[in-house]
Scaffold this motif. Structure first.
Motif, mmCIF file in Angstrom:
data_model
loop_
_atom_site.group_PDB
_atom_site.id
_atom_site.type_symbol
_atom_site.label_atom_id
_atom_site.label_comp_id
_atom_site.label_asym_id
_atom_site.label_seq_id
_atom_site.Cartn_x
_atom_site.Cartn_y
_atom_site.Cartn_z
ATOM 1 N N ASP A 141 0.683 -1.338 0.120
ATOM 2 C CA ASP A 141 -0.006 0.123 -0.010
ATOM 3 C C ASP A 141 0.744 1.269 -0.109
ATOM 4 O O ASP A 141 1.954 1.362 0.657
ATOM 5 C CB ASP A 141 -0.791 0.171 1.131
ATOM 6 C CG ASP A 141 -1.995 -0.980 1.099
ATOM 7 O OD1 ASP A 141 -2.136 -1.817 0.022
ATOM 8 O OD2 ASP A 141 -2.926 -1.320 2.049
ATOM 9 N N GLN A 145 -2.166 5.561 1.814
ATOM 10 C CA GLN A 145 -3.291 4.612 2.283
ATOM 11 C C GLN A 145 -3.071 4.122 3.789
ATOM 12 O O GLN A 145 -4.159 3.649 4.193
ATOM 13 C CB GLN A 145 -3.165 3.359 1.118
ATOM 14 C CG GLN A 145 -3.610 3.773 -0.348
ATOM 15 C CD GLN A 145 -3.534 2.599 -1.003
ATOM 16 O OE1 GLN A 145 -2.238 2.184 -1.551
ATOM 17 N NE2 GLN A 145 -4.583 1.802 -1.517
ATOM 18 N N SER A 149 -5.883 4.413 6.654
ATOM 19 C CA SER A 149 -6.274 3.237 7.077
ATOM 20 C C SER A 149 -6.394 3.214 8.695
ATOM 21 O O SER A 149 -7.119 2.804 9.455
ATOM 22 C CB SER A 149 -5.692 2.013 6.525
ATOM 23 O OG SER A 149 -6.253 0.860 6.990
ATOM 24 N N LEU A 219 -10.332 5.932 0.973
ATOM 25 C CA LEU A 219 -8.869 6.244 0.670
ATOM 26 C C LEU A 219 -7.985 5.212 1.222
ATOM 27 O O LEU A 219 -6.860 4.759 0.501
ATOM 28 C CB LEU A 219 -8.433 7.646 1.225
ATOM 29 C CG LEU A 219 -7.080 7.891 0.910
ATOM 30 C CD1 LEU A 219 -6.571 7.981 -0.354
ATOM 31 C CD2 LEU A 219 -6.643 9.156 1.637
ATOM 32 N N GLY A 220 -8.131 4.695 2.274
ATOM 33 C CA GLY A 220 -7.436 3.506 2.956
ATOM 34 C C GLY A 220 -7.535 2.419 2.192
ATOM 35 O O GLY A 220 -6.604 1.442 2.397
ATOM 36 N N SER A 221 -8.642 2.212 1.527
ATOM 37 C CA SER A 221 -8.810 0.917 0.837
ATOM 38 C C SER A 221 -8.573 0.826 -0.659
ATOM 39 O O SER A 221 -8.973 -0.174 -1.374
ATOM 40 C CB SER A 221 -10.141 0.307 1.366
ATOM 41 O OG SER A 221 -11.161 1.187 0.560
ATOM 42 N N THR A 222 -8.152 2.148 -1.044
ATOM 43 C CA THR A 222 -7.992 2.158 -2.697
ATOM 44 C C THR A 222 -6.743 2.273 -2.995
ATOM 45 O O THR A 222 -5.777 2.582 -2.215
ATOM 46 C CB THR A 222 -9.112 3.107 -3.032
ATOM 47 O OG1 THR A 222 -8.688 4.383 -2.640
ATOM 48 C CG2 THR A 222 -10.506 2.822 -3.003
#
Length: 222
Positions: A141, A145, A149, A219-222
């Motif tokens: 990541d 990100q 997260s 945002l944390g997952s993409t």
């Protein structure tokens, strides 16, 4: 201690007996609960405050492993193995209260309570999954990100709702954030400035407010 699942599953009699085995110790910021390499003598539960667990490189750089909140168990993985040593260091992030139970009493509890033993096994499995996920995140990541997260997770675990958003109850320095996501402090400062510009967060490191949790999680997952 009503938040601790290990105690919740015990009978009232067994819970009362376990509580008699627990001793409370208070620590202040800058002290150590235990250090990496110390022998494991106790099973620990956070009662009040926040504790960070980390490993140190030969050069003294810290790699944050976990932030522990009230009700969290810690070092039970090391304490499970007789004669083991602590794989990391536990240090308060402010004034904390920690409940400790000697390893002998801990083993006796597990022998007499299969449900408690299964709860510990589930906890260890969860810890293993967390470690695997952390390794994946650090390897794949982007820095923004990882930080998004982290902040989203802390907001869900420790957040206090306010008119401006969700305030984190745990106080993290920029260095703490950098250690937890594996980047430099300068990178954290740059990313946090971007987050503020996007109106994802506001405030300071010691009083950070998450303004838009859904967008931060995205945002944390993409």
């Amino acid at each position: 201690m009503d938040r601790n699942p290990l105690l919740q599953i015990l009978s009232a009699h067994d819970r009362h007996k376990i509580l008699r085995e627990l001793t409370e110790t208070r620590y202040g910021k800058g002290q150590y609960i235990f250090r990496e390499g110390d022998p494991t003598e106790y099973f620990h539960i956070v009662k009040e405050g926040t504790v960070k667990c980390f490993k140190s490189s030969p050069g003294g750089k810290e790699c944050m492993l976990k932030v522990l909140m009230p009700g969290d168990l810690f070092c039970c993985d090391a304490a499970t193995f007789d004669g083991a040593y602590h794989p990391g260091t536990a240090q308060p992030m402010g004034d904390v209260s920690v409940l400790r139970m000697r390893k002998e009493a801990y083993f006796d509890m597990l022998r007499r309570n299969p449900d408690a033993a299964m709860e510990v096994i589930r906890h260890l499995g969860h810890r293993l999954n967390e470690a695997q996920e952390k390794a994946k995140v650090l390897a794949l990541d982007r820095a923004d990100q990882r930080l998004a997260s982290l902040l989203a997770s802390l907001a869900e675990r420790t957040g206090l709702r306010e008119p401006q958003g969700i305030r984190l109850s745990v106080r993290l320095t920029r260095q703490d954030m950098a250690d937890m996501v594996g980047v430099t402090t300068e990178t954290v400062i740059r990313i946090m400035a971007q987050f503020k510009k996007l109106r994802l967060v506001s405030g300071t490191a010691s009083r950070l407010v998450i303004c838009d949790l859904p967008r931060l999680k995205l945002l944390g997952s993409t």
